[in-house]
Motif scaffolding. Structure first.
Motif, short mmCIF file in Angstrom:
data_model
loop_
_atom_site.label_atom_id
_atom_site.label_comp_id
_atom_site.label_asym_id
_atom_site.label_seq_id
_atom_site.Cartn_x
_atom_site.Cartn_y
_atom_site.Cartn_z
N LYS A 272 46.58 -1.68 18.34
CA LYS A 272 45.58 -2.48 18.72
C LYS A 272 46.44 -4.06 18.56
CE LYS A 272 42.30 -0.20 16.25
NZ LYS A 272 41.29 0.03 15.03
N GLY A 273 45.44 -4.62 20.19
CA GLY A 273 46.30 -6.22 20.29
C GLY A 273 47.87 -6.45 20.02
N ALA A 274 48.51 -5.38 20.36
CA ALA A 274 50.51 -4.80 20.97
C ALA A 274 50.51 -5.05 22.40
CB ALA A 274 50.69 -3.92 20.40
N LEU A 275 51.92 -5.50 22.59
CA LEU A 275 52.01 -5.85 24.35
C LEU A 275 53.15 -5.54 24.45
CD1 LEU A 275 51.75 -7.59 26.08
CD2 LEU A 275 52.93 -9.84 25.12
N VAL A 276 53.97 -5.12 25.32
CA VAL A 276 55.01 -4.76 26.40
C VAL A 276 55.45 -4.86 27.19
CG1 VAL A 276 56.03 -2.44 26.43
CG2 VAL A 276 54.58 -1.98 24.54
N GLY A 277 55.84 -6.10 27.68
CA GLY A 277 56.39 -6.74 28.40
C GLY A 277 56.75 -6.10 29.73
N ALA A 278 56.78 -7.24 30.42
CA ALA A 278 57.79 -6.52 31.81
C ALA A 278 58.26 -6.07 32.08
CB ALA A 278 57.55 -7.96 32.79
N GLY A 279 59.10 -5.46 32.63
CA GLY A 279 60.22 -4.35 32.14
C GLY A 279 61.21 -3.89 31.41
N ALA A 280 60.37 -3.77 29.96
CA ALA A 280 60.05 -2.95 28.89
C ALA A 280 60.34 -2.00 29.25
CB ALA A 280 59.54 -4.03 27.90
N ARG A 281 61.39 -1.14 27.66
CA ARG A 281 61.39 0.05 28.42
C ARG A 281 60.90 0.77 26.72
NH1 ARG A 281 64.00 4.75 29.67
NH2 ARG A 281 64.59 6.16 28.54
N VAL A 282 60.00 1.57 26.23
CA VAL A 282 59.53 1.83 25.07
C VAL A 282 59.44 3.78 25.03
CG1 VAL A 282 57.67 1.51 23.42
CG2 VAL A 282 58.60 -0.40 24.73
N VAL A 283 60.18 4.63 24.50
CA VAL A 283 60.22 6.27 24.48
C VAL A 283 60.47 6.76 22.57
CG1 VAL A 283 61.35 7.85 24.81
CG2 VAL A 283 61.60 5.51 26.34
N GLY A 284 59.09 7.36 22.84
CA GLY A 284 58.85 7.35 21.40
C GLY A 284 58.59 6.90 20.52
N SER A 285 57.99 5.64 20.41
CA SER A 285 58.18 5.15 19.40
C SER A 285 56.32 4.49 19.06
CB SER A 285 58.76 3.82 19.83
OG SER A 285 60.41 3.87 19.57
N MET A 286 56.36 4.30 17.60
CA MET A 286 55.24 3.51 16.80
C MET A 286 55.62 1.90 17.15
SD MET A 286 56.09 6.42 13.92
CE MET A 286 54.39 6.04 13.19
N ILE A 287 54.42 1.41 18.05
CA ILE A 287 53.84 0.02 18.10
C ILE A 287 53.01 -0.31 17.79
CG2 ILE A 287 54.34 -2.32 19.60
CD1 ILE A 287 56.56 0.22 19.82
N TYR A 288 53.07 -1.32 16.30
CA TYR A 288 51.49 -0.73 15.48
C TYR A 288 51.35 -2.32 15.40
CZ TYR A 288 53.08 2.19 11.50
OH TYR A 288 53.62 3.26 10.98
N ASP A 289 50.32 -2.73 15.51
CA ASP A 289 48.86 -3.63 15.69
C ASP A 289 49.52 -5.00 15.35
OD1 ASP A 289 47.18 -1.52 15.55
OD2 ASP A 289 45.97 -1.96 14.01
N GLY A 290 49.17 -5.82 16.83
CA GLY A 290 49.68 -6.67 17.21
C GLY A 290 51.69 -7.27 16.89
N ALA A 291 52.12 -6.32 17.29
CA ALA A 291 53.23 -6.05 18.28
C ALA A 291 54.07 -6.29 18.50
CB ALA A 291 53.73 -4.64 17.35
N VAL A 292 55.22 -7.13 19.24
CA VAL A 292 55.20 -7.09 20.65
C VAL A 292 56.76 -6.97 20.85
CG1 VAL A 292 55.55 -9.02 21.42
CG2 VAL A 292 54.03 -9.71 20.71
N VAL A 293 56.94 -5.73 22.28
CA VAL A 293 57.83 -5.99 23.08
C VAL A 293 58.13 -6.60 24.09
CG1 VAL A 293 59.00 -4.14 23.90
CG2 VAL A 293 58.12 -3.53 22.19
N ALA A 294 59.18 -7.62 23.99
CA ALA A 294 58.83 -8.83 25.24
C ALA A 294 59.84 -8.11 26.11
CB ALA A 294 59.75 -9.49 24.52
N GLU A 295 60.18 -9.23 27.23
CA GLU A 295 60.91 -8.93 28.72
C GLU A 295 62.28 -8.08 28.54
OE1 GLU A 295 61.45 -11.03 32.15
OE2 GLU A 295 60.55 -12.03 31.22
N GLY A 296 62.13 -7.07 29.12
CA GLY A 296 62.83 -6.23 29.42
C GLY A 296 63.89 -5.83 28.22
N ALA A 297 62.99 -5.33 26.63
CA ALA A 297 63.61 -5.05 25.44
C ALA A 297 63.73 -3.48 25.43
CB ALA A 297 62.72 -5.96 24.39
N VAL A 298 64.54 -2.83 25.31
CA VAL A 298 64.33 -1.90 24.47
C VAL A 298 63.93 -1.28 23.12
CG1 VAL A 298 65.96 0.45 24.59
CG2 VAL A 298 65.78 -1.35 26.75
N VAL A 299 62.83 -0.35 23.07
CA VAL A 299 62.49 0.07 21.58
C VAL A 299 62.74 2.24 22.63
CG1 VAL A 299 60.66 0.21 20.02
CG2 VAL A 299 61.39 -1.90 21.26
#
Length: 357
Positions: A272-299
């Protein structure tokens, strides 16, 4: 199953999952969008059981605060606090005074499993057992309690973490007890069911049965297993009626934002309320409430705690980032690294690889 009650042991401290468990018990960690325990309770309810006793200890109040009396789940929940560590057997005995049924399903609260609970109880009844164990087959049983059975489903012995196991069947952490057998466990002291209760029953000539299947099974005790279990729930590989959305590569909760050109897959949960930014890559992960994966980051295959941040161009693979922590720009964390809550890593401050722009 209306005359069967369930016990779920949820008292452990979950030390292998720190820092996630510094603020929440392991069974309450968000897993595929809801507390992990919600998935188990949904399976218990689907099997027809209506009354569940939770054996709590660490951060005991969090369970009742979230689940209340269980009415919203179609269950009647009772909470019993374990004031000192009693082991699995002692924890079971500690709740005995709150049970009324003759047949009791007992669960370790940190196991994700897809077995048919009605079938486990059916084996217990068909074999007129004193105790029945759910057993699963695994490729490498050396790290688990090994449990050989005969052609009549009778358990022959218990071999704890033996280097040369005679069978691939392991104790899956789900049992059916006759209540009088459960009540015979010594009270007020630590007891191991694997090392004391079950071998003692065999020595006394009791009927101990094994229900063996190839159902989905995973011990959720490590970050890698937690992440994999959550992804399997999201993708529908592990069954659950508690999933707060359709199965697929991505489960985005209310208020989550995922950029159109971000790549998010592999059973990822964006809270809830979490953000995955432009060009980011997120695979098989748990992004909890309010967390941010910024532009171009990889998780990848990682957990980001509540309000945690992975800044632009940073990489987190197989990692755990605690609540309110931040991984600075172009940092690179791999190989199981953990960042404690509130810690801020500066830009380029931690690198796995030698190349720094």
């Amino acid at each position: 199953m209306h005359d069967v009650e369930a016990v779920v042991l949820v008292g452990g401290r979950g030390t292998r999952l720190r820092p996630l468990t510094l603020s929440a018990p392991k069974p309450m960690l968000p897993t595929a969008g809801v507390p992990f325990l919600a998935h188990l309770l949904s399976r218990i309810r689907a099997a027809g059981v209506r009354r569940v006793v939770l054996g709590t200890s660490y951060l005991a109040e969090t369970f009742e605060e979230h689940f209340g009396d269980g009415e919203a789940l179609g269950l009647e929940l009772t909470y019993v606090v374990e004031t000192e560590p009693l082991g699995t057997g002692g924890g079971i005995r500690n709740v005995a005074g709150h049970l009324t049924a003759d047949e009791i399903l007992v669960f370790n609260g940190d196991v994700l499993c897809g077995t048919d609970l009605r079938a486990v109880v059916g084996t217990h009844r068909d074999t007129k057992a004193d105790v029945t164990l759910h057993l699963v087959r695994v490729p490498d049983p050396r790290a688990y309690g090994c449990v050989p059975t005969d052609e009549d489903s009778r358990v022959l012995e218990f071999l704890e973490k033996t280097p040369d196991p005679p069978t691939d069947q392991i104790n899956a952490g789900c049992y059916v007890f006759r209540r009088e057998v459960l009540e015979a466990i010594p009270a007020g002291r630590p007891v191991s069911v694997e090392r004391e209760t079950f071998p003692g029953l065999l020595a006394a000539g009791a009927r101990v049965s094994g229900h063996v299947d190839d159902a989905y099974w995973r011990d959720m005790g490590t970050p890698a297993d937690l992440v994999q279990g959550s992804a399997d729930l999201v993708r529908g590989i592990a069954p659950s009626a508690a999933l707060p959305g359709p199965t697929g590569d991505l489960l985005a909760l209310a208020g989550a934002e995922v950029a159109a050109d971000a790549h998010v897959a592999g059973g990822t949960v964006v809270g809830k309320g979490a953000l995955v930014g432009a060009g980011a890559r997120v695979v098989g992960s748990m992004i909890y409430d309010g967390a941010v994966v910024a532009e171009g980051a990889v998780v990848e295959n990682s957990v980001l705690g509540r309000n945690a941040r992975v800044e632009a161009g940073a990489v987190v693979a197989d990692g755990v980032i605690g609540d309110d922590a931040a991984v600075g720009e172009l940092c690179e964390l791999r190989g199981g690294m953990r960042v404690w809550p509130g810690v801020v890593l500066p830009a380029r401050g931690v690198r796995f690889s030698p190349d720094v722009e």
